[in-house]
Design a protein around this motif. Structure first.
Motif, PDB file in Angstrom:
ATOM      1  N   ALA A  21       0.833  -1.209   0.000  1.00 23.50           N
ATOM      2  CA  ALA A  21       0.000   0.000   0.000  1.00 23.50           C
ATOM      3  C   ALA A  21       0.867   1.258   0.000  1.00 23.50           C
ATOM      4  O   ALA A  21       1.911   1.312   0.661  1.00 23.50           O
ATOM      5  CB  ALA A  21      -0.909   0.005   1.217  1.00 23.50           C
ATOM      6  N   GLU A  22       0.422   2.267  -0.762  1.00 21.06           N
ATOM      7  CA  GLU A  22       1.135   3.546  -0.786  1.00 21.06           C
ATOM      8  C   GLU A  22       0.774   4.355   0.453  1.00 21.06           C
ATOM      9  O   GLU A  22      -0.393   4.409   0.841  1.00 21.06           O
ATOM     10  CB  GLU A  22       0.758   4.339  -2.035  1.00 21.06           C
ATOM     11  CG  GLU A  22       1.274   3.751  -3.328  1.00 21.06           C
ATOM     12  CD  GLU A  22       0.956   4.666  -4.498  1.00 21.06           C
ATOM     13  OE1 GLU A  22       1.042   5.896  -4.324  1.00 21.06           O
ATOM     14  OE2 GLU A  22       0.624   4.150  -5.576  1.00 21.06           O
ATOM     15  N   PRO A  23       1.772   4.991   1.081  1.00 23.96           N
ATOM     16  CA  PRO A  23       1.470   5.848   2.236  1.00 23.96           C
ATOM     17  C   PRO A  23       0.471   6.940   1.864  1.00 23.96           C
ATOM     18  O   PRO A  23       0.477   7.444   0.737  1.00 23.96           O
ATOM     19  CB  PRO A  23       2.843   6.440   2.593  1.00 23.96           C
ATOM     20  CG  PRO A  23       3.826   5.457   2.060  1.00 23.96           C
ATOM     21  CD  PRO A  23       3.207   4.892   0.815  1.00 23.96           C
ATOM     22  N   SER A  24      -0.410   7.253   2.812  1.00 24.05           N
ATOM     23  CA  SER A  24      -1.438   8.296   2.667  1.00 24.05           C
ATOM     24  C   SER A  24      -2.530   7.914   1.681  1.00 24.05           C
ATOM     25  O   SER A  24      -3.287   8.776   1.242  1.00 24.05           O
ATOM     26  CB  SER A  24      -0.812   9.636   2.237  1.00 24.05           C
ATOM     27  OG  SER A  24       0.256   9.987   3.065  1.00 24.05           O
ATOM     28  N   ARG A  25      -2.644   6.641   1.344  1.00 21.07           N
ATOM     29  CA  ARG A  25      -3.687   6.205   0.413  1.00 21.07           C
ATOM     30  C   ARG A  25      -4.605   5.175   1.088  1.00 21.07           C
ATOM     31  O   ARG A  25      -4.241   4.542   2.063  1.00 21.07           O
ATOM     32  CB  ARG A  25      -3.061   5.581  -0.838  1.00 21.07           C
ATOM     33  CG  ARG A  25      -2.260   6.565  -1.678  1.00 21.07           C
ATOM     34  CD  ARG A  25      -3.171   7.558  -2.371  1.00 21.07           C
ATOM     35  NE  ARG A  25      -2.446   8.512  -3.182  1.00 21.07           N
ATOM     36  CZ  ARG A  25      -2.042   9.713  -2.775  1.00 21.07           C
ATOM     37  NH1 ARG A  25      -2.303  10.097  -1.527  1.00 21.07           N
ATOM     38  NH2 ARG A  25      -1.401  10.531  -3.567  1.00 21.07           N
ATOM     39  N   LYS A  26      -5.787   5.033   0.499  1.00 20.38           N
ATOM     40  CA  LYS A  26      -6.758   4.085   1.044  1.00 20.38           C
ATOM     41  C   LYS A  26      -6.266   2.651   0.840  1.00 20.38           C
ATOM     42  O   LYS A  26      -5.812   2.283  -0.232  1.00 20.38           O
ATOM     43  CB  LYS A  26      -8.116   4.271   0.361  1.00 20.38           C
ATOM     44  CG  LYS A  26      -9.240   3.432   0.978  1.00 20.38           C
ATOM     45  CD  LYS A  26     -10.498   3.428   0.118  1.00 20.38           C
ATOM     46  CE  LYS A  26     -11.121   4.787   0.015  1.00 20.38           C
ATOM     47  NZ  LYS A  26     -12.425   4.733  -0.698  1.00 20.38           N
TER      48      LYS A  26
END
Length: 516
Positions: free
Chosen positions: A222-227
Motif C-alpha cells: 500500500a502507498e502511504p497516505s492512500r486508502k
C-alpha cells in the motif's frame, strides 16, 4: 410502521430517502468522488505530534491533515504498529493474527509522543468525514462492521449490545461466537443478531474475516497516505444497518445499482430479496413517491407544522437553535397550558424527525413554549426521549432548564445535510424581470439546432417546465413532430416540475447535461 427506501442514482451520485409511513425521515447523499467515508482504512503517515493537544496530525491524502487524538489510538495500537512493520518488511506470513504476540495495552493517561513518531506509517480508520474547514477525524482502533457482528482485531473480548435484554439470549449469542471466532479477534454482537441462528452468525463473521484478510494482503504494498480498504457504498451500508422485517419496499431507479443491492440483500437476508424493486416509470423517482416535495417542505429556516404552529431553525458553527412558535394556534386563557403542551408535543415529533433528516450534530438547543406545570414539562421530556429512540445516532437529552430550554447533544460523523430551498431566482437572477416568454422557443430551437447539426449529438432529451412540455408535444402537428421532420431524429421532451417556466436543459444519450 411501514418503512421504504427510495434510492435515486444519478451520474453525480446516489441519494437515499428513508420513508416511514409515507413520511421522509432520513436523507443521505453519497457523492461519486467521496473518498473519505466513515469506516475507510488508510495507511496514514504521521506529520507531527501536537503535545498540547495530546494528538497527531496525519497525512491521509486529504487537502488538510487528519486529526488523531491519543484517546482514539485504541489500547492495542502497539500491536497494530507491530503488525504493520512486519507486513511492510515482508517478514510476516498468514493473514490472521494467531501467530502474532499481542503487545501490552498502552497507558490510558499516556502521551502521544510515547506511541507515535514523525513519518511513522500506521493504518487509521475514518471516524468522522471532513466537516466544514476541518480534515477527517481518525481512529487507529480498527473495526470492521457486518450485519450481525463487528470484528475488532487485537482483542479477545466478546461484547453484546445493551439493547438485547434477555440474559439467556445474550449467553446464547456469546457461545455461538466463542465457538467460531479466530484467536486475537474480538467481536461486538449487534442488536439485530437477536434470534439469529449459528449459520447466519458464522457467515457474517466469515465475511468480516475475509475483509480483514483482504486488508492485510494489501498492507505490504500500500502507498502511504492512500486508502488500503474501503467500506461498502452508502446505500449498502444503510441497508446493512437498518434492514429489518418492517421494510416493505426498496425502490432503485437504475438497473446497475438494482442488481448490486438485490445481490447484497440476497447475501445478508435472502428472504427479503423480493422487496428490492426496479423503478421503471418515466417520472423521476423522487417526484413519483413525493420525496422531492417533502424535501422542499422540510428544509429551510422555517418548518410549518400541521396545526398552524411552526419551527424556526438557526445554524451556527457551535450549535443549532430551534424555536417553537404557536403561530395562528389560539386558545382561551383557561386552556392555555393544555394548548402549549399540544403544540410542544407536535413540535417535538417534528424536531426528532428534523434531527435525523438534516443529520444535525453537536449541540442542539430547543426553546419550547413555556409551560408552568412541572407534570407537563416532564411529560414533554419523556415524549421527546421516546421519539428519539428511533434515532440511530448516539445522543443525550437533558431535562428542561430553569429557562425552559431543552439541550440535546447528537453524534456527528458526516457533514450536515443542508438543502437550500430559498434561492435567488435563476430566471431573473434577482432582478425581478425575466426574458420575454415569446423568445423562449427561439432560444430552445437555436440551441437544439447547434447541438444536433454542429455537435452531431444523438438521442438528445429536452427537459423543460410541464407547461412548455405540453406546448411542444400536444397536437397532431406538434412542435416535437416538426422537429422530427426537420432534424431526422426524434427529440424526447421531459417535464420537470421543479424547473421555473423559462428554464430548459439538454441531456445527452449518456444521461449527462450538454453544456451550452
Amino acid at each position: 410502521m411501514v418503512k421504504e427506501l427510495i434510492i435515486n442514482s444519478t451520474p453525480a451520485g446516489v441519494t437515499i430517502a428513508l420513508i416511514e409511513d409515507k413520511q421522509l425521515v432520513e436523507l443521505h447523499k453519497e457523492q461519486i468522488n467521496n473518498n473519505y467515508a466513515v469506516g475507510d482504512i488508510y495507511l496514514g503517515r504521521i506529520k507531527k505530534n501536537m503535545l498540547g493537544l495530546n494528538a497527531a496530525f496525519v497525512d491521509v491524502g486529504y487537502e488538510k491533515d487528519a486529526f488523531l487524538h491519543y484517546f482514539d489510538l485504541g489500547p492495542q495500537v502497539q500491536s497494530l504498529i507491530k503488525l504493520t512493520k512486519i507486513k511492510r518488511n515482508g517478514s510476516g506470513t498468514g493473514t490472521l493474527l494467531e501467530n502474532l504476540k499481542l503487545e501490552a495495552d498502552i497507558n490510558k493517561a499516556g502521551k502521544i509522543s510515547d506511541v507515535l513518531t514523525k513519518n511513522m506509517l500506521i493504518p487509521v480508520q475514518i471516524a468522522k468525514e471532513p466537516i466544514s474547514t476541518k480534515g477527517p477525524r481518525l481512529s487507529s482502533d480498527l473495526s470492521i462492521a457486518g450485519r450481525y457482528v463487528v470484528l475488532v482485531p487485537f482483542s479477545n473480548t466478546i461484547s453484546v449490545s445493551k439493547k438485547i435484554k434477555s440474559n439467556t439470549e445474550r449467553n446464547r449469542l456469546k457461545k455461538i461466537i466463542e465457538s467460531i471466532k479466530p484467536q486475537n479477534f474480538g467481536v461486538i454482537i449487534r442488536t439485530v443478531s437477536e434470534g439469529r441462528g449459528v449459520a447466519e452468525m458464522q457467515k457474517d463473521l466469515l465475511d468480516l474475516i475475509a475483509k480483514w484478510e483482504n486488508f492485510t494482503r494489501k498492507l505490504p504494498t500500500a502507498e502511504p497516505s492512500r486508502k488500503v480498504w474501503g467500506e461498502m457504498d452508502r446505500s449498502s451500508t444503510l441497508i446493512r444497518d437498518i434492514l429489518n422485517p418492517d421494510f416493505t419496499n426498496v425502490y432503485v431507479n437504475t438497473p446497475e445499482l438494482f442488481d448490486d443491492i438485490r445481490s447484497y440483500v440476497h447475501d445478508i437476508s435472502p428472504e427479503m430479496e423480493k422487496i428490492v424493486k426496479l423503478y421503471k416509470q418515466k417520472e423521476p423517482i423522487f417526484d413519483h413517491f413525493g420525496v422531492e416535495k417533502q424535501i422542499k417542505n422540510a428544509f429551510g429556516k422555517t418548518v410549518n407544522l400541521p396545526g398552524g404552529a411552526y419551527l424556526v431553525i438557526e445554524h451556527t458553527e457551535a450549535l443549532h437553535v430551534i424555536d417553537v412558535n404557536s403561530g395562528n394556534r389560539t386558545a382561551s386563557k383557561e386552556n392555555q397550558e393544555e394548548n402549549a403542551l399540544q403544540v410542544n408535543k407536535e413540535a417535538a415529533k417534528e424536531i426528532a424527525r428534523q434531527l435525523r433528516l438534516r443529520d444535525m450534530g453537536g449541540i442542539v438547543v430547543i426553546d419550547f413554549i413555556d409551560m408552568h406545570k412541572a407534570t407537563n414539562r416532564k411529560m414533554l421530556f419523556d415524549y421527546l426521549r421516546e421519539l428519539m429512540l428511533l434515532d440511530r445516532a448516539k445522543h443525550t437529552i437533558l431535562p428542561p432548564s430553569k429557562f425552559g430550554l431543552v439541550q440535546i447533544t447528537r453524534q456527528r460523523v458526516r457533514p450536515e445535510m443542508n438543502i437550500v430551498t430559498v434561492e435567488k431566482c435563476p430566471a431573473c437572477d434577482g432582478t425581478g424581470e425575466i426574458k420575454a416568454s415569446i423568445v423562449l422557443m427561439d432560444d430552445i430551437e437555436n440551441n437544439l439546432n447547434y447541438i444536433l447539426r454542429e455537435q452531431n449529438e444523438k438521442g438528445v432529451t429536452l427537459c423543460v417546465h410541464p407547461y412548455i412540455e405540453a406546448y411542444i408535444t400536444k397536437g397532431f402537428l406538434s412542435l416535437q413532430r416538426r422537429w422530427f421532420f426537420k432534424y431526422g431524429q426524434w427529440i424526447k421532451v421531459k417535464a420537470q416540475s421543479s424547473y421555473h417556466l423559462t428554464e430548459f436543459h439538454f441531456i445527452s444519450s449518456k444521461d449527462e447535461e450538454i453544456k451550452l
